[in-house]
Design an enzyme around this catalytic site. Structure first.
Site, mmCIF file in Angstrom:
data_model
loop_
_atom_site.group_PDB
_atom_site.id
_atom_site.type_symbol
_atom_site.label_atom_id
_atom_site.label_comp_id
_atom_site.label_asym_id
_atom_site.label_seq_id
_atom_site.Cartn_x
_atom_site.Cartn_y
_atom_site.Cartn_z
ATOM 1 N N ILE A 1 -1.437 -1.103 -4.223
ATOM 2 C CA ILE A 1 -1.964 -0.235 -4.470
ATOM 3 C C ILE A 1 -1.398 1.128 -4.608
ATOM 4 O O ILE A 1 -1.192 1.449 -3.299
ATOM 5 C CB ILE A 1 -3.120 -0.791 -3.367
ATOM 6 C CG1 ILE A 1 -3.637 -2.268 -3.714
ATOM 7 C CG2 ILE A 1 -4.769 0.082 -3.104
ATOM 8 C CD1 ILE A 1 -4.272 -2.788 -2.768
ATOM 9 N N PHE B 1 0.968 -1.439 0.179
ATOM 10 C CA PHE B 1 0.281 0.265 -0.055
ATOM 11 C C PHE B 1 0.908 1.014 0.153
ATOM 12 O O PHE B 1 2.305 1.688 1.149
ATOM 13 C CB PHE B 1 -1.291 0.244 1.510
ATOM 14 C CG PHE B 1 -2.145 -0.550 1.602
ATOM 15 C CD1 PHE B 1 -3.483 -0.393 0.453
ATOM 16 C CD2 PHE B 1 -1.324 -2.215 2.026
ATOM 17 C CE1 PHE B 1 -4.164 -2.176 0.959
ATOM 18 C CE2 PHE B 1 -2.667 -3.268 2.669
ATOM 19 C CZ PHE B 1 -3.654 -3.171 1.570
ATOM 20 N N ASP B 2 0.337 2.340 -0.635
ATOM 21 C CA ASP B 2 1.223 3.189 -0.701
ATOM 22 C C ASP B 2 -0.250 4.322 0.687
ATOM 23 O O ASP B 2 -0.655 3.670 1.151
ATOM 24 C CB ASP B 2 0.745 4.479 -2.108
ATOM 25 C CG ASP B 2 0.708 5.826 -1.578
ATOM 26 O OD1 ASP B 2 2.108 6.213 -1.166
ATOM 27 O OD2 ASP B 2 0.042 6.932 -1.971
ATOM 28 N N LYS B 3 0.906 5.094 1.627
ATOM 29 C CA LYS B 3 0.551 5.559 2.859
ATOM 30 C C LYS B 3 -0.648 6.794 2.592
ATOM 31 O O LYS B 3 -1.732 6.751 2.659
ATOM 32 C CB LYS B 3 1.839 6.454 3.519
ATOM 33 C CG LYS B 3 0.981 6.652 4.846
ATOM 34 C CD LYS B 3 2.481 7.300 5.998
ATOM 35 C CE LYS B 3 2.954 8.307 5.024
ATOM 36 N NZ LYS B 3 1.701 9.368 5.912
#
Length: 774
Positions: free
Chosen positions: A662, A463-465
């Site tokens: 994502i 995941f991107d933050k």
């Protein structure tokens, strides 16, 4: 429309009659799309690949869309004229014409109507033949049995079975009367109307397909004087083709329902204030239009007047309406609530977010899933193998085991009929299309059947933050006044200095101040200090606002304030200081917050079988670790450049196999491309994000992820069920055929029944359901 007219329409300009005095010019077909009449399943795709592939430089230069009955020649295909393509398609028993949206739909309805009419006529003549048989076999005396014992169903069934048995064995008892043969012959002709031409061209090309297989069975039955069974096979096979066409149409209509989301006309407001209705396709960018309460929004745009809650569920899948006011963006297909909105269009009707969704969903079916590709390869080998086996069944027993030629010929025909791969071939595309349409209704855009399978096999997700695991918009998390100041004084001064700024931190302070009901007045002589802060004059006094680094530069930090600032930063919060030349007035803490329910969502992903969850961010390590600790991420990689994210995703693939990435679809593009599955977040209105990702979450809603994984597993389970069921039915009847216990009409009835079952099972995916597959 006949093929001649189609060919005429495919040349020249749409809507113009060709000049009879001028020669018709065939345009190069490379890059063109053709509507193929008769393209219903992968059998036809295989035929067209064989016929057209050699003309255009290989079958890989062709893209097929069974859902819409279209064939597209890629731009890099070898030059070939449109006339040549149309002629080559005609030689396969199908028809081709340049694809035109409106006309293609009309031709499709005409074809469906034709199949229904011919199937109905075939069934009617079978009934006529049966009535003739009953009349000539002793009249309708048994009808009294039905009238005198209406409740005795076992007796009714016995009577019906006797009639069917006598029909099936009529040739063994006596020659079938000519009127009966004529009736059953007409039933054969009408039932085989859409099969015989394809079968002829299959024979001409020495390519065994299901059409040839069925015609061999029908002609063989007539040859041994089994007219009733020949008619029944024709009718039931025609019925199975009609069912196949209906099922594809049913799935197509589920996708086409998206087209109804946006109205075709718009209420335009001109410069004089007059309102008029015009077609949506004629509205230019920058036009003002009115949307009344309860109406659908026809175009993408920005609100310039009014306030109203808007239901964006048709586009995003969001359960709650979103309040829209001046400067907010709205999307075609969403539904206006209680207020009237005046909107300024930002995109043409052909370029709206909805238009992109429709186009991509329409193209998605051409990107076939692995299961579809497997079925096509299997059927390519299976059909000729069955014909060879049937030939062996016909020849070997009479030659070597003293069997009856008629008896074993009949058994070979039964084997041919039950071996028809209709149910097997149709099962997968119907399931895939239904799954794609269902996901689109949930606000999940899956860009091909190949990607519907991928979520079921995922082992890890990166995941991107910012904007993915977190909301992406920082908020004020704490106010800490010093030196006798109050929170209201601190916020008033900070808001005044930031009043004209568009920085995310400034917006957070201004929003928080407004929410507290504190008035905001702009400061004078505001000066921005790049990378440090801002200074200005507020109520006649000089104030400054800046980062802790700027505070250190001013040498105004004291131990008490320093300790507080360090403690806040260690929890991942950004510290903003406000002060004047005399002292520090206080600190404001700002931080991006985890998405609502994100911890529960991640836990649901683990329950769906995801083994490892990773955060990738360019943010500082302290902030990243703090967010990860709050939400339960397994592994954190911080302070990354885009190239670093790609490297980490590569390492994850080596370790876990199937990995999804994502992100926001733009900044994370390289990592999205490297992952086995790229999923874009926050893409509503972002064409670039929609184009980049394999899957797009239109509503910016991570809670759809567990549903997506469950939906993928459910789709694969239904595909497996259909394949196993179809093969089991065929294997069982093949054994019965060898044993002489199955008749032709029983075999085709079983095959048609299997087609109905797999179609119905596949269409269950149109209902989103309460997916619980793990």
């Amino acid at each position: 429309m006949n093929s001649c007219n189609q060919a005429k329409k495919s040349c020249g300009c749409a809507g113009e009659k060709p000049d009879a005095s001028q020669p018709t010019v065939s345009m190069p077909a490379s890059g063109m799309t053709f509507k193929i009449e008769g393209l219903d399943c992968t059998e036809e795709v295989a035929i067209l690949k064989s016929a057209i592939g050699s003309l255009v430089g290989g079958s890989d230069k062709l893209v097929f869309d069974i859902l819409n009955g279209r064939m597209t020649l890629l731009p890099d295909a070898e030059p070939v004229t449109e006339k040549t393509i149309i002629k080559a398609v005609t030689l396969t028993g199908m028809k081709a014409a340049r694809w035109q949206a409106g006309q293609a739909q009309a031709d499709e309805k005409q074809l469906h109507r034709s199949k229904t009419v011919y199937t109905t006529l075939s069934g009617m003549f079978i009934i006529v033949g049966m009535l003739i048989h009953i009349a000539m076999a002793g009249g309708f005396t048994d009808a009294q049995t039905f009238l005198s014992h209406p409740e005795n169903w076992s007796l009714h069934w016995a009577v019906i079975t006797d009639y069917l048995t006598s029909l099936a064995n009529a040739h063994a008892q006596q020659a079938m009367p000519l009127p009966e043969k004529i009736a059953f012959g007409l039933a054969v002709i009408f039932g085989a109307r859409h099969v015989m031409v394809k079968a002829f061209y299959a024979l001409k090309r020495l390519r065994a397909d299901m059409n040839l297989l069925m015609m061999v069975a029908v002609i063989g039955a007539i040859f041994i004087d089994e007219w009733f069974e020949a008619a029944t096979v024709s009718f039931l096979f025609s019925l199975s083709l009609a069912i196949e066409s209906w099922s594809i149409g049913r799935a197509r209509h589920a996708v086409e329902a998206l087209l109804d989301l946006a109205p075709s006309t718009v209420t335009i407001k001109d410069e004089s204030g007059q309102e008029r209705r015009v077609p949506a396709a004629e509205v230019s960018i920058g036009s003002r239009f009115i949307v009344a309460p309860g109406d659908k929004i026809p175009l993408d745009g920005d609100v310039i007047s009014g306030f109203s809650p808007v239901n964006q569920a048709p586009i995003t899948g969001e359960s709650m309406p979103v309040a829209k006011q001046v400067d907010d963006e709205v999307f075609a297909g969403s539904i206006n609530g209680e207020g009237t909105l005046e909107i300024k269009s930002s995109k043409l009707a052909s370029d709206t977010t909805l238009a992109h969704i429709i186009r991509l969903v329409g193209e998605a079916h051409s990107k076939r899933a692995e299961a579809e590709q497997w079925v096509e390869k299997f059927a390519r080998i299976y059909t000729p193998a069955v014909m060879i086996l049937a030939l062996a069944v016909f020849i070997i027993p009479p030659l070597f085991l003293e069997g009856s030629w008629n008896e074993w010929f009949y058994r070979a025909l039964v084997l041919l009929v039950i071996a028809c791969p209709c149910a097997l071939v149709i099962s997968t595309p119907v399931s895939i299309v239904a799954a794609l349409a269902s996901a689109a209704r949930q606000g999940i855009l899956i860009k091909g059947g190949i990607y519907i399978e991928a979520p079921a096999h995922l082992n890890a997700i990166a995941f991107d933050k910012t904007g993915t695991l977190t909301a992406g918009d920082p908020i004020v998390t704490g106010i800490y006044p010093f030196n006798g100041h109050s929170e209201e004084e601190l916020l008033s001064r900070a808001a005044a200095l930031e009043a004209r700024s568009n920085h995310p931190l400034a917006k957070a302070i201004l929003q928080y101040t407004e929410n507290r009901g504190i008035g905001i007045a702009s400061a004078d002589n505001v000066t921005i200090l790049p990378g440090k802060g801002v200074t200005g004059l507020f109520n006649g006094a000089d104030f400054w606002l800046g980062s802790r680094r700027y505070l250190l530069e001013r040498s105004q930090e004291v131990p008490e304030i320093s300790e507080k600032a360090i403690a806040l930063e260690q929890t991942g919060q950004t510290v903003i200081a406000i002060g004047n030349d005399r002292h520090i007035c206080g600190l404001i803490a700002v931080a991006d917050q985890p998405r609502a329910q994100i911890k529960a969502i991640l836990q649901s992903l683990r329950e769906k079988g995801i083994k490892h969850l990773v955060m990738l961010t360019g943010d500082n390590r302290v902030t990243a670790n703090n967010i990860a600790a709050q939400i339960g991420i397994d592994e954190v990689h911080a302070e990354l450049l885009p190239a670093d994210k790609v490297e980490i995703v590569s390492q994850m693939i080596e370790k876990y196999g199937q990995v999804a990435m994502i992100g926001d679809g733009v900044n994370d593009a390289p990592a999205l491309g490297r992952a086995n599955l790229g999923i874009a977040m926050g893409v509503l209105g972002s064409d670039a994000a929609i184009e980049i990702a394999d899957i797009a979450l239109m509503g910016d809603d991570l809670s759809k992820l567990p549903w997506l994984i469950g939906h993928s597993k459910r789709t694969l389970a239904i595909i497996r069920q259909n394949i196993i069921f179809a093969l089991t039915i065929k294997a069982a009847f093949a054994l019965l055929a060898f044993a002489g216990l199955a008749t032709l009409w029983e075999a085709i009835a079983a095959d048609t029944g299997a087609s109905l079952v797999v179609v119905a099972n596949g269409l269950r995916l149109l209902r989103p359901g309460n997916v619980s597959a793990k």
